[in-house]
Design a protein around this motif. Structure first.
Motif, PDB file in Angstrom:
ATOM      1  N   VAL A  94       0.882  -1.260  -0.005  1.00 55.42           N
ATOM      2  CA  VAL A  94      -0.064   0.127  -0.001  1.00 55.42           C
ATOM      3  C   VAL A  94       1.100   1.364  -0.052  1.00 55.42           C
ATOM      4  O   VAL A  94       0.634   2.022  -0.918  1.00 55.42           O
ATOM      5  CB  VAL A  94      -0.950  -0.118   1.249  1.00 55.42           C
ATOM      6  N   LEU A  95       1.822   1.250   1.181  1.00 60.55           N
ATOM      7  CA  LEU A  95       2.687   2.511   1.034  1.00 60.55           C
ATOM      8  C   LEU A  95       3.410   2.586  -0.199  1.00 60.55           C
ATOM      9  O   LEU A  95       3.652   4.034  -0.574  1.00 60.55           O
ATOM     10  CB  LEU A  95       3.632   2.158   2.284  1.00 60.55           C
ATOM     11  N   PHE A 123      -3.012  10.444   4.578  1.00 56.12           N
ATOM     12  CA  PHE A 123      -2.981   9.017   4.759  1.00 56.12           C
ATOM     13  C   PHE A 123      -2.820   9.056   6.409  1.00 56.12           C
ATOM     14  O   PHE A 123      -3.392   8.033   7.113  1.00 56.12           O
ATOM     15  CB  PHE A 123      -1.986   8.208   4.074  1.00 56.12           C
ATOM     16  N   MET A 157     -10.281   4.051   6.260  1.00 61.16           N
ATOM     17  CA  MET A 157      -8.792   3.493   5.766  1.00 61.16           C
ATOM     18  C   MET A 157      -9.088   2.961   4.288  1.00 61.16           C
ATOM     19  O   MET A 157      -8.122   2.996   3.654  1.00 61.16           O
ATOM     20  CB  MET A 157      -8.281   2.664   6.822  1.00 61.16           C
ATOM     21  N   ILE A 158      -9.753   1.792   4.272  1.00 61.02           N
ATOM     22  CA  ILE A 158     -10.104   1.155   3.143  1.00 61.02           C
ATOM     23  C   ILE A 158     -10.682   2.014   1.853  1.00 61.02           C
ATOM     24  O   ILE A 158      -9.880   2.017   0.905  1.00 61.02           O
ATOM     25  CB  ILE A 158     -11.093   0.072   3.260  1.00 61.02           C
ATOM     26  N   VAL A 185      -7.579   4.041   0.590  1.00 60.38           N
ATOM     27  CA  VAL A 185      -6.594   3.203   0.098  1.00 60.38           C
ATOM     28  C   VAL A 185      -6.974   3.108  -1.390  1.00 60.38           C
ATOM     29  O   VAL A 185      -6.351   2.878  -2.446  1.00 60.38           O
ATOM     30  CB  VAL A 185      -6.098   2.078   0.951  1.00 60.38           C
ATOM     31  N   LYS A 186      -8.286   2.694  -1.319  1.00 60.73           N
ATOM     32  CA  LYS A 186      -8.810   2.514  -2.689  1.00 60.73           C
ATOM     33  C   LYS A 186      -9.135   3.517  -3.697  1.00 60.73           C
ATOM     34  O   LYS A 186      -8.999   3.191  -4.830  1.00 60.73           O
ATOM     35  CB  LYS A 186     -10.391   1.803  -2.489  1.00 60.73           C
ATOM     36  N   LEU A 243      -6.766  -2.316  -6.296  1.00 57.98           N
ATOM     37  CA  LEU A 243      -6.278  -2.859  -5.075  1.00 57.98           C
ATOM     38  C   LEU A 243      -6.702  -4.238  -4.614  1.00 57.98           C
ATOM     39  O   LEU A 243      -5.542  -4.757  -4.338  1.00 57.98           O
ATOM     40  CB  LEU A 243      -7.148  -1.745  -4.078  1.00 57.98           C
TER      41      LEU A 243
END
Lengths: 1139, 96
Positions: free
Chosen positions: B44-45, B56, B68-69, B72-73, B79
């Motif tokens: 992810v990072l 983030f 969070m999800i 990130v998506k 993803l």
């Protein structure tokens, strides 16, 4: 925000009726400071002590890998949790630090914080952040006023514990945010209440006191400013360590569906992409690069944190000495130049004295302003950049020294400002305004601190350089060595695994068996690379089954594929080659050689590009169906020879065969004409002289012996007998007979012979003649002479046989399916931690065990006097034994005592000398009975709950009662017992069970006890008499709590035999210290008949007044006096029984 | 039991641990789970744009699963495929 500083909260002096006083209180949120302390302690515990550094190489390596690298964050978080719990258990904000700071010292530090918020010079003393945090409206509360009043009432003593509980309730009502249990506060309200109580004890009438407690709300992050400097990526890495993001993402529906697919097909879609060579290498490198990047970023974040830790520890007075302080030395090279708070205070105090003396020169002013500007620049930069440029002797002294520094600086600035404004100080600057000038100087100092070779910016650059070097190394270690270690592990695993080829196995198989070396379908990453660089496509599809046959090239060429591979033809005439569902080749334009039927080189190259090889071969396909003898001979052109028959050795008997003419036999097994191999066989039995015609005779046996002359000639039909298949002698037996063997699979064998139902050979042609080959004729035919003839069936025109056809074959060799597994990147290389520093030495406190606590990291339990209790292994042997009930009986009223003692211990540790426990937390009815009897009981309205407030005096009684009850119970029930080890009751028994605490008001103590102590001190000196009531205490002065002042009227006897005369000691001041009283200097001894002996005696007794406490004073106090202690307006007289 | 736990259970089972002590087995699974999470976190990072990192960090501070999800998506394309890919890669590496 209020910029007007309130007056501090002094000890209230007796005031006339109706004159209202304002006591300035502060409630300061110290959560950030405490959290920073928790992190500091945890980080310090993660350093390597001298002992750690002296471990053997293996242990150090394991520590570096496990504790300081792989599991570093786990251990750190565990330490953070432990410290947090210690603080919660003990109520000591500084618990857990290497530098042992007891509860009282912690409270003093907290009071120093609240003092800053209530100081009249607070605007000069607080940081900008602190000033901004102050609530604009100070609060007052009648409830709080009443509480302080209630506490000060000496007729109904309220315990500190009860006060604190009630105070919290009132504060929560004032501001609901204070109900949040996660927040930590420091306040000085109890101190105010104690001062009021003292005033009352000193004679101030409570009902005449009129006051308000004015409360200021604020917050602080403490003295230290240093914080780790992280960029966004660093922070992300740090935070991800503790986040559940990974878990959340795996549990998203999309990932669930895909991972389910992973299991169902055994591989993931993009593994096809990964099959390409480039993807293989990219994947291998990619994993390592990601691992390296993360490792490098983590290293950068940890270095930032360690630098902050190093600076914070230095600010707390921690020192780093030793030859093996590699990391610390490295950090020191990037440390900022700092100044000690004590030194700056001394400097400024000198400046202040100079200003106050009023004899300053212009140069002095410049120097003083430079001193102030320097300090302010340090503070300002510290606050802005979160760094520390001022250091302190120790954590314990930090607030005190800081406060002193702030106060001195503030006084100096105020004095200068006033001096300049009043014109008393000559201020000949470019600006008339002192503050403007000071600001300019601060700016200049800031530039100076930032710049220069040893300035902050250079140090930061040096750190950045060091960080870059270390993070690069972390990258290399993780990306290369880490991946290398992972690969080695994988190779080692492959050696033990039958279905996984490592690079060593791959090389071995390749060396010994080429591409047919039995390669497995799974390879390690290194083996995959080997195959890639060697351009090896192994393993191959096994061709052990039937496979598939395809007619291509217009039906002329046969193509064979192994099992698992298929060939399909597209409408445009191109081909697809499939392995299972994988398309290996698509739209392949295959072209063939029209003569041989083989693939053209261009088509062959197309196949080889993807590792497919076509093995070409040709086979002759035998014809089928009847054909004429002529056609048959034509189709077997190479087998037939033209012959000219010349002589028939008929022995001159042309009408009948005789002699050798009849000696041509079937050979083989038992004369069947079929030998053991299934071939057909003729044999001769000719004799010398058996073949002649006219004058021509032929010695056949001799010719057989010579070889090359005697042969057999096979004719198909009578009409084609001029063309024969000639066969030489196959072998000669021991009798000299020639043997002719006809291969059953040859054209001759297949088409002109057969085996009948009796197993006998049958010649289907016309003549099988034994001949003499007499050489070539002019037309190229062979001249032959006939020795004997076997006449066959003569099936001239019905011969079964066909035209043989040459068929081209292509056999495809196709690479098999295989995959490779990436090695786990294993960066288990370890990391050298920071070395532990040395905490400032703790000054010994009175009554403290010289050994100190055994474990500096262990929670520090405190005794009633606030002094840390000693670790159990250093406790003096106890005279008593408190036992833990192991086999408690349910019916026993002390059932549950073990648990209750733990509750009691916890409350005691949290509360210090006074604490409370609640009945709902206790099980033992017997224990509750004891508490009811000796503690202060408060019933909760509407329930059966009781709160037992345990005072110092009660503790001894409770311990004593428990001890006795315990003994009795043990005897009665014969319970199994076990020593409990470290237990507060044990210490209570030792210290207090046989002690009696008697609180006496200060006034009573002055009237009743002090005169007697003075008498006792002078007892034995016959020339001095201290009458009863000789000490007349002074009530006219406000005294500090621990002082007693008065005049002493005594009688002295100047010389032996003389009469006693009156004398007096004025201004005799006793100070209570360390449980005893001592006399301060400054008294005046007036003796009308002065003699040196008497004066010396008086001085000696008063100077050594403390020794009176070594005497047996049981007559004076009823029991042996152990110590005295001030407790608000009371003197606690602690006595002990003679045990 | 949620997906990651099931995944880890299957991995540990496939690895052939026949550990009887439930605490030891739980510790093994905890370690495997932690490594898997690290791998996914690293992915992810590595995929987040640099200018999204400050936001983030705020999302991480909030400690809210949905946020969070969702975050990130928003920033990591494909993803699910990437997460599944990491799971597969981890599975291969772990089972060896």
């Amino acid at each position: 925000m209020s910029n007007k500083a309130p007056a501090p909260a002094p000890a209230p002096a007796p005031t006339p009726a109706n004159e209202k006083q304002v006591f300035k209180a502060a409630i300061v949120n110290t959560t950030k400071m405490v959290e920073a302390h928790i992190t500091d302690v945890a980080d310090a515990r993660m350093t390597a002590s001298k002992e750690d550094r002296n471990k053997n190489w293996f242990k150090r390596k394991i520590d570096k890998i496990w504790k300081h690298d792989l599991m570093q964050e786990f251990y750190r978080q565990r330490e953070i949790s432990k410290v947090r719990k210690e603080i919660a258990d003990t109520g000591n904000f500084y618990a857990g630090d290497k530098e042992i700071i007891d509860s009282n010292e912690a409270k003093e530090a907290m009071l120093a914080i609240t003092d800053r918020f209530t100081d009249e010079l607070r605007d000069e003393m607080l940081t900008k952040e602190e000033k901004d945090s102050i609530d604009e409206n100070s609060r007052s509360s009648q409830e709080m006023n009443d509480l302080v009043r209630k506490y000060a009432d000496t007729t109904h003593v309220m315990s500190d514990q009860a006060f604190e509980e009630e105070k919290k309730r009132i504060i929560a009502n004032l501001d609901p945010t204070y109900k949040d249990k996660r927040e930590v506060y420091a306040d000085n309200i109890l101190e105010i209440a104690k001062n009021v109580r003292q005033a009352v004890a000193n004679g101030q009438k409570l009902e005449e006191l009129d006051f308000d407690v004015d409360i200021t709300l604020g917050s602080t992050r403490g003295r230290m400013q240093t914080a780790a400097h992280h960029n966004a990526f660093d922070k992300g890495v740090e935070k991800l360590q503790n986040s559940k993001l990974g878990k959340f993402l795996v549990n998203t529906p999309g990932a669930i569906a895909l991972s389910a697919a992973v299991y169902s097909v055994g591989k993931y879609a993009f593994t096809k992409v990964a099959r390409t060579d480039a993807a293989k290498i990219a994947s291998f490198g990619g994993t390592a690069v990601i691992s390296g990047t993360v490792a490098a970023t983590k290293e950068a974040a940890r270095l930032n944190r360690e630098r902050a830790q190093h600076h914070r520890e230095k600010a707390k007075g921690v020192t780093f000495e030793g030859d093996d302080m590699k990391r610390r030395n490295s950090m020191n090279t990037t440390s900022y130049e700092t100044q000690k708070a004590t030194e700056v205070t001394t400097l400024l105090a000198g400046d202040l004295a100079k200003v106050e003396a009023g004899n300053m020169q212009p140069a002095d002013l410049d120097m003083i302003i430079a001193h102030i500007a320097n300090l302010r620049a340090r503070k300002s930069l510290g606050e802005d950049r979160h760094i520390d440029l001022v250091t302190y002797s120790s954590l314990k002294m930090m607030e005190k020294e800081g406060k002193e520094l702030d106060k001195t600086e503030a006084k100096l600035v105020v004095a200068l400002r006033k001096g300049v404004e009043s014109g008393k100080i000559v201020f000949d600057k470019e600006t008339d305004d002192f503050d403007t000038y000071l600001s300019q100087q601060i700016y200049t100092q800031e530039r100076a601190l930032l710049g220069g070779e040893s300035g902050i910016e250079k140090k930061d650059q040096a750190f950045t350089k060091m960080k870059a070097k270390r993070t690069a190394w972390a990258f290399v270690k993780s990306a290369t060595l880490g991946a290398g270690i992972g690969a080695v592990f994988q190779e080692a695993h492959a050696l033990l695994s039958d279905d996984l080829d490592g690079v060593l196995e791959g090389m071995s198989k390749h060396l010994h068996q080429g591409t047919t070396g039995g390669f497995t379908e799974h390879a390690t990453a290194l083996e995959a690379l080997r195959r890639h660089f060697n351009h090896e496509d192994v393993p191959r599809l096994a061709d052990t089954g039937a496979g598939h046959e395809y007619l291509m090239n217009g039906g002329a060429t046969t193509m064979h594929t192994p099992d698992g591979a298929t060939v399909t033809v597209n409408p445009d005439g191109t081909y697809n080659i499939m392995r299972g569902n994988d398309v290996l080749e698509k739209n392949l334009p295959l072209e063939f050689d029209k003569t041989t039927g083989d693939l053209l080189p261009t088509s062959r190259a197309l196949l080889q590009k993807d590792g497919i090889f076509a093995n070409f071969s040709q086979t002759t396909q035998h014809g089928s169906g009847p054909m004429s003898a002529e056609d048959y001979i034509k189709s077997h052109n190479g087998d037939f020879t033209k012959v000219h028959r010349h002589t028939f050795y008929d022995n001159n008997t042309a009408d009948k065969p005789d002699l050798n003419e009849k000696r041509e036999y079937w050979g083989g097994e038992n004369g069947t004409g079929v030998n053991a191999k299934g071939n057909y066989e003729f044999r001769t039995g000719v004799k010398a002289g058996g073949s002649f015609h006219g004058n021509d005779a032929f010695d056949v046996p001799e010719a057989i012996k010579k070889g090359g002359i005697v042969k057999m000639a096979f004719s198909v039909t009578r009409g084609t007998q001029h063309e024969v298949i000639m066969l030489p002698v196959s072998s000669v037996d021991e009798h000299g007979n020639a043997i002719f063997e006809i291969d059953k699979d040859s054209a001759l064998g297949k088409d002109l012979f057969e085996v009948n139902a009796d197993g006998h050979a049958v010649f289907k042609g016309q003549f099988a003649e034994l001949i003499e080959d007499s050489g070539k004729a002019a037309d190229g035919a062979e001249n032959i002479n006939i020795i004997a003839t076997h006449i066959g069936l003569g099936q001239a025109d019905t011969i079964v046989g066909g035209v043989d056809k040459v068929v081209p074959h292509l056999k495809l060799d196709i690479p098999g399916s295989w995959d490779y597994e990436m090695p786990m990147v294993v960066p288990i290389l370890g990391r050298r931690p920071l070395e532990s520093g040395k905490a400032p030495a703790k000054k010994k406190r009175p009554n403290e065990d010289p050994h100190g606590p055994a474990d500096p990291n262990a929670p520090t339990p405190h005794g009633p006097d606030g002094v840390p209790l000693k670790a159990k292994d250093k406790l003096p042997p106890s005279k008593f034994t408190i036992r833990k009930f192991v086999g408690e009986k349910p019916e026993d009223k002390y059932s549950g005592l073990t648990q209750d003692l733990e509750v009691y211990e916890k409350a005691r540790l949290a509360g210090g000398s006074e604490f409370s426990v609640n009945s709902k937390d206790l099980k033992s009815t017997g224990f509750k009975e004891i508490l009811r009897k000796h503690a202060q009981v408060t019933k909760t309205p509407g329930s059966d709950e009781e709160t037992y407030a345990v005072t110092l005096d009660a503790r001894g009684k409770i311990a004593d009662a428990l001890y006795k009850a315990n003994q009795a119970e043990v005897k009665r029930s014969n319970l199994k017992v076990q020593a409990m080890g470290h237990n507060p009751l044990l210490e209570d028994l030792d210290k207090y069970a046989h002690e009696t605490m008697k609180p006496v008001s200060k006034e009573d103590f002055t009237k009743k006890y002090l005169p007697k102590l003075i008498q006792e001190a002078f007892r034995g000196y016959g020339n001095i008499e201290v009458p009863d009531n000789a000490f007349l205490s002074s009530k006219s002065r406000v005294l500090p709590a621990n002082e007693f002042v008065g005049n002493l009227d005594i009688k002295v006897k100047p010389s032996k035999g003389s009469k006693k005369v009156d004398a007096k000691i004025d201004n005799l001041k006793f100070i209570m210290k360390d449980g005893k009283l001592e006399v301060a200097k400054g008294y005046t001894f007036t003796n009308p008949d002065e003699t040196k002996d008497v004066r010396d005696t008086v001085n000696k007794v008063l100077t050594d007044f403390g020794s009176v406490f070594d005497k047996d004073l049981s007559g004076l106090f009823g029991e042996k006096l152990k110590s005295l202690k001030m407790n608000g307006g009371n003197v606690d007289v602690l006595t002990t029984k003679k045990v | 039991m949620n997906n990651i736990e099931q995944f880890v259970d299957e991995l540990v089972s496939a690895k052939g641990f026949d550990e009887k002590d439930p605490e030891v087995l739980a510790e093994i699974k905890r370690g495997v789970m932690s490594r898997l999470e690290d791998r996914i976190n690293a992915m992810v990072l590595a995929n987040l744009p640099e200018d999204s990192l400050d936001d983030f960090n705020k999302v991480l501070d909030a400690d809210n699963e949905e946020q969070m999800i969702s975050f990130v998506k928003k920033y990591v394309p494909d993803l699910d495929e990437k997460v599944a890919g990491e799971m597969l890669a981890f599975r291969s590496a772990y089972l060896g």
